[in-house]
Design an enzyme around this catalytic site. Structure first.
Site, PDB file in Angstrom:
ATOM      1  N   CYS A 150      82.512  87.740  50.544  1.00 35.43           N
ATOM      2  CA  CYS A 150      81.338  87.970  51.094  1.00 35.43           C
ATOM      3  C   CYS A 150      80.775  89.398  50.677  1.00 35.43           C
ATOM      4  O   CYS A 150      79.847  89.374  50.820  1.00 35.43           O
ATOM      5  CB  CYS A 150      80.809  88.064  52.836  1.00 35.43           C
ATOM      6  SG  CYS A 150      82.920  89.137  53.459  1.00 35.43           S
TER       7      CYS A 150
HETATM    8  C1  LIG Z   1      86.499  87.131  53.548  1.00 36.84           C
HETATM    9  S1  LIG Z   1      88.066  86.969  53.260  1.00 36.84           S
HETATM   10  C2  LIG Z   1      88.810  85.272  54.392  1.00 36.84           C
HETATM   11  C3  LIG Z   1      89.530  85.899  55.809  1.00 36.84           C
HETATM   12  C4  LIG Z   1      89.951  84.042  56.329  1.00 36.84           C
HETATM   13  N1  LIG Z   1      89.234  83.424  56.716  1.00 36.84           N
HETATM   14  C5  LIG Z   1      90.736  85.428  57.868  1.00 36.84           C
HETATM   15  O1  LIG Z   1      89.770  84.315  58.690  1.00 36.84           O
HETATM   16  O2  LIG Z   1      91.611  86.089  57.782  1.00 36.84           O
HETATM   17  C6  LIG Z   1      87.885  86.412  51.870  1.00 36.84           C
HETATM   18  C7  LIG Z   1      89.405  85.340  50.973  1.00 36.84           C
HETATM   19  O3  LIG Z   1      89.059  85.067  49.984  1.00 36.84           O
HETATM   20  C8  LIG Z   1      90.100  84.727  48.996  1.00 36.84           C
HETATM   21  N2  LIG Z   1      89.592  84.616  47.347  1.00 36.84           N
HETATM   22  C9  LIG Z   1      88.959  84.991  46.637  1.00 36.84           C
HETATM   23  N3  LIG Z   1      88.379  84.411  45.683  1.00 36.84           N
HETATM   24  C10 LIG Z   1      89.417  83.259  46.051  1.00 36.84           C
HETATM   25  C11 LIG Z   1      89.320  82.005  44.241  1.00 36.84           C
HETATM   26  N4  LIG Z   1      88.997  82.797  43.517  1.00 36.84           N
HETATM   27  N5  LIG Z   1      90.242  81.401  45.370  1.00 36.84           N
HETATM   28  C12 LIG Z   1      91.135  81.554  46.410  1.00 36.84           C
HETATM   29  N6  LIG Z   1      91.065  82.471  47.388  1.00 36.84           N
HETATM   30  C13 LIG Z   1      90.318  83.296  46.997  1.00 36.84           C
HETATM   31  C14 LIG Z   1      90.412  86.752  48.917  1.00 36.84           C
HETATM   32  O4  LIG Z   1      91.564  87.066  47.998  1.00 36.84           O
HETATM   33  C15 LIG Z   1      89.737  86.657  50.870  1.00 36.84           C
HETATM   34  O5  LIG Z   1      91.323  86.807  50.842  1.00 36.84           O
END
Ligand SMILES: C[S@@+](CC[C@H](N)C(=O)[O-])C[C@H]1O[C@@H](n2cnc3c(N)ncnc32)[C@H](O)[C@@H]1O
Length: 378
Positions: free
Chosen positions: A135
């Site tokens: 985000c």
């Molecule tokens: C807003 S957090 C999500 C939180 C999760 N939905 C929860 O409820 O706990 C976004 C996540 O996306 C992951 N992320 C970022 N880029 C990514 C990618 N290219 N592939 C997979 N995960 C990714 C980050 O490490 C982070 O943990």
């Protein structure tokens, strides 16, 4: 301290921090780093599991993208979905998921967990895809570059939906995404690519309306492939609040001191939004989000900095102002995680996973409504 400070204030904070470190070192000379969780609290008075009673298996499966420390995953599990797989780039998040749910299929790390390089067709047949694409591109804490930001992962979330063709999807993000400024981004990146395939709803939820003792707003996009399922969709209704509804009064909001089991005090409200792992300096062990939030924490006598790995450590060297120092478990409770859920990694990594998560009771409320829309049609 990431906020504007005078030199005099900065010196004072630095001196306080040095004294605090010395007290910590003195404590650690007699106790191991891994001291068991204990503490002087009266005992937490909120059990987040009560906010999301485990529902029977509903026969539906869910695939989790950008799973982080598992906030959405827990909400879907407790709403009766069978977990298909989680995909998350950070190893430490993968460790958290595997340690808590050894039977889950978890893809993590740069090689296996990068959503951008997953061929999603192998997950075809899954009923629901859910995820929180990063985000920062839309967060008020960032520069709000939107589509121009290389961290914009919406295209990969949409690609997953188009490749797996789930009956429904749920995507979560920061409320900034519904600002007028991002109208065309939402249209071009989310609505247009799914046009003709999915009916999409968007709405905001406040976690404290679902019993979480914290002020935290999130925006949700929920889409259904079938028009009949879409017609049955009803947004989750608050369970906690100050007003009476058609069906009777809501439950009173849960407040931070009370939830944490601290002695009653004149001022006890829902906690301010915990800092997300992506704002403020990296590796910080504080959950303070803003100057306004500091006033609220201070009023409640809770110290939002120097969070400790265990309650016994937190209790061993209270801050100089005598406020309650929090442990990781306290922060997890304020986010609505079940007390049995453990976070892997150092304190700052655990706080990053907590602060980035969807509060599980809010995720549960959405997941339940999605299941209702999908199941009523069978
Ligand atoms: C807003 S957090 C999500 C939180 C999760 N939905 C929860 O409820 O706990 C976004 C996540 O996306 C992951 N992320 C970022 N880029 C990514 C990618 N290219 N592939 C997979 N995960 C990714 C980050 O490490 C982070 O943990």
């Amino acid at each position: 301290m990431p906020y504007d400070l005078t030199d005099e204030q900065r010196d004072r904070y630095r001196a306080t921090s040095v004294r605090s470190q010395l007290r910590k070192q003195a404590y650690l000379r007699n106790h191991s780093e891994d001291a068991p969780v204990g503490g002087i609290k009266l005992g937490q008075r909120l059990d987040p599991e009560d906010l999301m009673p485990q529902l029977d298996q509903n026969g539906l499966t869910s695939l989790s993208l950008f799973s982080g420390g598992g906030g959405l995953d827990i909400g879907f599990e407790r709403a009766g979905f069978a977990h298909r797989a989680s995909v998350e780039i950070l190893d430490v998040c993968g460790e958290t998921l595997r340690a808590n749910r050894p039977s889950w299929e978890v893809h993590s790390g740069n090689l296996d967990g990068d959503v951008r390089s997953v061929a999603f067709s192998k997950f075809r047949g899954v009923d629901v895809v859910h995820g929180g694409p990063p985000c920062q591109p839309f967060s008020i804490a960032g520069k709000q570059a939107g589509a121009a930001d290389p961290r914009n992962m919406w295209p990969d979330f949409i690609r997953c939906v188009l490749q797996t063709k789930p009956r429904a999807f749920v995507a979560e993000n920061v409320p900034g995404l519904l600002d007028r400024k991002f109208e065309s981004f939402v249209q071009q990146n989310i609505i247009d690519p799914l046009a003709g395939g999915y009916t999409v709803f968007r709405f905001k939820l406040s976690a404290h309306d679902f019993g979480v003792p914290q002020a935290r707003k999130r925006v949700f996009f929920v889409g259904f492939r079938s028009k009949k399922d879409a017609a049955r969709w009803i947004e989750p209704a608050p369970t906690h609040g100050d007003v009476a509804t058609l069906f009777g009064p809501l439950l009173p909001r849960n407040t931070a001191r009370c939830a944490l089991g601290l002695p009653a005090s004149d001022f006890d409200v829902v906690a301010p939004t915990l800092r997300s792992g992506f704002t403020g300096p990296r590796n910080t062990t504080g959950v303070l989000n803003s100057r306004a939030a500091l006033k609220i924490w201070n009023g409640m006598g809770i110290w939002p900095n120097g969070v400790q790995s265990t309650a016994s450590k937190a209790a061993a060297y209270p801050p100089e102002n005598g406020h309650f120092r929090m442990s990781v478990a306290d922060c997890a409770l304020l986010q609505g995680f079940p007390s049995s859920w453990r976070f892997s990694g150092a304190v700052y990594q655990a706080l990053g996973q907590i602060g980035n998560s969807v509060c599980p009771p809010a995720a549960y409320a959405v997941a339940r409504q999605v299941a209702r829309a999908l199941k009523d049609g069978e």
